[in-house]
Design a protein around this motif. Structure first.
Motif, PDB file in Angstrom:
ATOM      1  N   ALA A   1      65.509  -9.022  17.704  1.00 17.66           N
ATOM      2  CA  ALA A   1      65.740  -8.113  16.575  1.00 17.66           C
ATOM      3  C   ALA A   1      67.057  -7.373  16.743  1.00 17.66           C
ATOM      4  N   GLY A   2      67.717  -7.151  15.593  1.00 17.89           N
ATOM      5  CA  GLY A   2      68.947  -6.383  15.551  1.00 17.89           C
ATOM      6  C   GLY A   2      68.663  -4.897  15.465  1.00 17.89           C
ATOM      7  N   PRO A   3      69.693  -4.086  15.291  1.00 17.98           N
ATOM      8  CA  PRO A   3      69.529  -2.628  15.329  1.00 17.98           C
ATOM      9  C   PRO A   3      68.694  -2.068  14.188  1.00 17.98           C
ATOM     10  N   GLU A   4      68.636  -2.751  13.062  1.00 20.72           N
ATOM     11  CA  GLU A   4      67.834  -2.286  11.926  1.00 20.72           C
ATOM     12  C   GLU A   4      66.455  -2.923  11.905  1.00 20.72           C
ATOM     13  N   GLY A   5      66.128  -3.656  12.952  1.00 21.25           N
ATOM     14  CA  GLY A   5      64.822  -4.294  13.022  1.00 21.25           C
ATOM     15  C   GLY A   5      64.759  -5.677  12.421  1.00 21.25           C
ATOM     16  N   GLU A   6      65.886  -6.160  11.855  1.00 16.94           N
ATOM     17  CA  GLU A   6      65.870  -7.481  11.261  1.00 16.94           C
ATOM     18  C   GLU A   6      65.743  -8.533  12.360  1.00 16.94           C
ATOM     19  N   GLU A   7      64.846  -9.498  12.151  1.00 21.16           N
ATOM     20  CA  GLU A   7      64.552 -10.486  13.177  1.00 21.16           C
ATOM     21  C   GLU A   7      65.410 -11.733  13.015  1.00 21.16           C
ATOM     22  N   VAL A   8      65.759 -12.317  14.139  1.00 20.08           N
ATOM     23  CA  VAL A   8      66.525 -13.563  14.162  1.00 20.08           C
ATOM     24  C   VAL A   8      65.540 -14.720  14.117  1.00 20.08           C
ATOM     25  N   PRO A   9      65.655 -15.635  13.135  1.00 15.35           N
ATOM     26  CA  PRO A   9      64.734 -16.772  13.104  1.00 15.35           C
ATOM     27  C   PRO A   9      65.040 -17.741  14.235  1.00 15.35           C
ATOM     28  N   GLY A  10      63.999 -18.380  14.725  1.00 15.83           N
ATOM     29  CA  GLY A  10      64.170 -19.345  15.800  1.00 15.83           C
ATOM     30  C   GLY A  10      62.983 -20.275  15.851  1.00 15.83           C
ATOM     31  N   ALA A  11      63.004 -21.197  16.818  1.00 16.59           N
ATOM     32  CA  ALA A  11      61.949 -22.206  16.889  1.00 16.59           C
ATOM     33  C   ALA A  11      61.627 -22.523  18.342  1.00 16.59           C
ATOM     34  N   LEU A  12      60.339 -22.776  18.592  1.00 21.77           N
ATOM     35  CA  LEU A  12      59.868 -23.230  19.887  1.00 21.77           C
ATOM     36  C   LEU A  12      60.010 -24.739  19.989  1.00 21.77           C
ATOM     37  N   THR A  13      60.167 -25.230  21.209  1.00 18.92           N
ATOM     38  CA  THR A  13      60.083 -26.664  21.433  1.00 18.92           C
ATOM     39  C   THR A  13      58.644 -27.124  21.231  1.00 18.92           C
ATOM     40  N   GLU A  14      58.458 -28.431  21.130  1.00 23.15           N
ATOM     41  CA  GLU A  14      57.110 -28.975  20.922  1.00 23.15           C
ATOM     42  C   GLU A  14      56.185 -28.591  22.071  1.00 23.15           C
ATOM     43  N   GLU A  15      56.733 -28.475  23.285  1.00 22.75           N
ATOM     44  CA  GLU A  15      55.920 -28.116  24.449  1.00 22.75           C
ATOM     45  C   GLU A  15      55.737 -26.605  24.570  1.00 22.75           C
ATOM     46  N   ALA A  16      56.394 -25.844  23.703  1.00 25.66           N
ATOM     47  CA  ALA A  16      56.315 -24.382  23.698  1.00 25.66           C
ATOM     48  C   ALA A  16      56.813 -23.774  25.002  1.00 25.66           C
ATOM     49  N   ASP A  17      57.759 -24.471  25.655  1.00 28.62           N
ATOM     50  CA  ASP A  17      58.298 -23.929  26.895  1.00 28.62           C
ATOM     51  C   ASP A  17      59.727 -23.395  26.739  1.00 28.62           C
ATOM     52  N   ALA A  18      60.265 -23.448  25.522  1.00 28.40           N
ATOM     53  CA  ALA A  18      61.609 -22.924  25.288  1.00 28.40           C
ATOM     54  C   ALA A  18      61.741 -22.520  23.823  1.00 28.40           C
ATOM     55  N   TRP A  19      62.602 -21.547  23.585  1.00 31.53           N
ATOM     56  CA  TRP A  19      62.870 -21.028  22.233  1.00 31.53           C
ATOM     57  C   TRP A  19      64.369 -20.882  22.077  1.00 31.53           C
ATOM     58  N   ALA A  20      64.869 -21.206  20.870  1.00 29.46           N
ATOM     59  CA  ALA A  20      66.290 -21.024  20.565  1.00 29.46           C
ATOM     60  C   ALA A  20      66.428 -20.539  19.136  1.00 29.46           C
ATOM     61  N   PRO A  21      67.485 -19.784  18.822  1.00 29.04           N
ATOM     62  CA  PRO A  21      67.676 -19.286  17.447  1.00 29.04           C
ATOM     63  C   PRO A  21      68.059 -20.414  16.506  1.00 29.04           C
ATOM     64  N   ASP A  22      67.762 -20.229  15.231  1.00 31.62           N
ATOM     65  CA  ASP A  22      68.099 -21.209  14.204  1.00 31.62           C
ATOM     66  C   ASP A  22      69.488 -20.994  13.615  1.00 31.62           C
ATOM     67  N   GLU A  23      70.122 -19.883  13.890  1.00 30.96           N
ATOM     68  CA  GLU A  23      71.407 -19.570  13.279  1.00 30.96           C
ATOM     69  C   GLU A  23      72.231 -18.697  14.214  1.00 30.96           C
ATOM     70  N   ALA A  24      73.486 -18.532  13.862  1.00 30.06           N
ATOM     71  CA  ALA A  24      74.377 -17.704  14.677  1.00 30.06           C
ATOM     72  C   ALA A  24      73.980 -16.233  14.573  1.00 30.06           C
ATOM     73  N   LEU A  25      74.328 -15.487  15.591  1.00 26.49           N
ATOM     74  CA  LEU A  25      74.094 -14.052  15.596  1.00 26.49           C
ATOM     75  C   LEU A  25      75.271 -13.326  14.960  1.00 26.49           C
ATOM     76  N   ALA A  26      75.039 -12.094  14.564  1.00 26.96           N
ATOM     77  CA  ALA A  26      76.114 -11.285  14.002  1.00 26.96           C
ATOM     78  C   ALA A  26      77.037 -10.806  15.121  1.00 26.96           C
ATOM     79  N   ASN A  27      78.282 -10.577  14.777  1.00 25.31           N
ATOM     80  CA  ASN A  27      79.249 -10.082  15.757  1.00 25.31           C
ATOM     81  C   ASN A  27      79.043  -8.603  16.046  1.00 25.31           C
ATOM     82  N   ASP A  28      79.420  -8.208  17.280  1.00 21.77           N
ATOM     83  CA  ASP A  28      79.445  -6.801  17.686  1.00 21.77           C
ATOM     84  C   ASP A  28      78.125  -6.105  17.357  1.00 21.77           C
ATOM     85  N   THR A  29      77.027  -6.757  17.735  1.00 20.14           N
ATOM     86  CA  THR A  29      75.689  -6.262  17.398  1.00 20.14           C
ATOM     87  C   THR A  29      74.811  -6.282  18.641  1.00 20.14           C
TER      88      THR A  29
END
Length: 379
Positions: free
Chosen positions: A61-89
């Protein structure tokens, strides 16, 4: 019964008493970047992994509480974001996982992303919620040259219903257009997710746009202008609905051949030849029912100054396609008025049998003149 009970209580004489606390190891959670990290890249750095178990929840989550979308692997052992993050945040990460016995562990971290040296702005040609013709292409332009074209192109995410493959093609380094292989199927719903915020378009230059827009494809209308026969046949959803006498470009000023898409509609507009290289040859303040087909100045429009006998028999224009019309654009019975009222942004007008080249695919929204195999190459 007694013997069974004693046997059960006695157990295996070789078994050793299990020490207290000796059970399944807890799940090990790892968050990258590490807690307190600064100047973190907006892409390719954020990741959460679980060893000896699975992730059951990841919140970034960013400073205003907005969440970054992401996805788990099929094995549920790793997570990565679906998009770039905002700068200087500053972002906060909370990861929850569990081992095979269901024992839960939680790990947290905070980090701050790198500031942008500069940003680029993005512009597109289809208003949100529009209904457009089957030839419409999404055209996105940028106010600065893009070096990382693949990353920027992938950050424009297009989904359709019904599904169809959509590819992007770069014209230079500041424009990318998107289309399917064939004209859109009428009724297609198109969703566009601009995820350019935090994408590095060039060294130190990052995008800022993060927005969702959509459009709907209307009925299928394609009009074929035969410059040699001086006619235009209007076909809608596969049925010919009208043939209109026209005038096209005169010798030396022939109309482009090829498939052109209507991008603007003007009930009346001024046409000054000086703006397109015909200085002093014409300046008409009230051209009726004008619709743009190219950036270079090709229109299909009403014409009230030529004699009625011109339409269907001669080509006299400076490259536009002219239809019989009335001055003032107030007569609904003219061919120009009818075609204007029965056309929408995104309709296709294809010119054939003109003594000129095929229009360039980037002269307007005219990528249909490029083969599909070439479209998207080199992105």
């Amino acid at each position: 019964m007694l013997l069974l009970a004693l046997t059960a209580c006695g157990g295996d004489e070789n078994a050793k008493e299990q020490p207290e606390g000796d059970g399944p190891a807890p799940v090990a959670l790892t968050i990258a970047p590490e807690d307190g990290a600064q100047d973190v890249p907006t892409q390719g750095e954020l990741a959460v992994t679980a060893e000896g178990g699975t992730l059951t929840g990841v919140t970034v989550a960013g400073p205003e509480g907005e969440e970054v979308p992401g996805a788990l692997t099929e094995e549920a052992d790793a997570w990565a974001p679906d998009e770039a993050l905002a700068n200087d945040t500053e972002y906060s990460v909370t990861a929850v996982g569990e081992n095979a016995e269901g024992d839960e562990e939680t790990s947290t971290a905070t980090f701050t992303t790198v500031a942008a040296d500069a940003t680029f702005s993005s512009y597109w040609n289809i208003p949100d919620g529009s209904e457009v013709g089957v030839g419409m292409e999404l055209s996105v332009t940028f106010d600065t040259p893009i070096q990382n074209t693949a990353e920027v192109g992938e950050a424009v995410r297009i989904t359709t219903d019904p599904p169809v493959e959509v590819r992007g093609h770069w014209f230079g380094d500041q424009r990318i257009d998107f289309r399917p292989e064939e004209y859109w199927e009428p009724g297609t719903e198109v969703e566009i997710g601009f995820r350019l915020r935090g994408v590095e378009g060039a060294d130190g230059v990052f995008g800022t746009l993060r927005e969702n827009v959509s459009f709907t494809v209307g009925r299928g209308q394609v009009s074929t202008v035969d410059a040699a026969a001086h006619t235009m046949t209007v076909t809608r959803d596969g049925e010919e609905i009208r043939t209109i006498p026209i005038t096209a470009g005169a010798p030396g000023n022939e109309t482009w051949n090829g498939k052109m898409v209507i991008t603007e509609k003007h009930k009346e507009t001024r046409m000054d030849g000086a703006t397109v290289g015909f200085g002093g040859e014409y300046d008409i303040p009230d051209v009726p029912h004008a619709m743009r087909l190219s950036t270079s100045g090709t229109f299909i429009h009403g014409n009230y100054w030529a004699s009625s006998g011109t339409f269907g028999s001669a080509n006299v224009s400076h490259g536009c396609v002219g239809l019989g019309d009335a001055q003032g654009a107030g007569d609904p019975g003219t061919q120009g008025a009818w075609f204007y009222e029965n056309s929408m942004i995104g309709d296709v007008v294809e010119v054939i049998n003109s003594d000129d080249d095929v229009i360039a695919p980037d002269n307007g929204i005219n990528g249909w003149n490029m083969d599909w195999a070439e479209w998207g190459a080199g992105q």
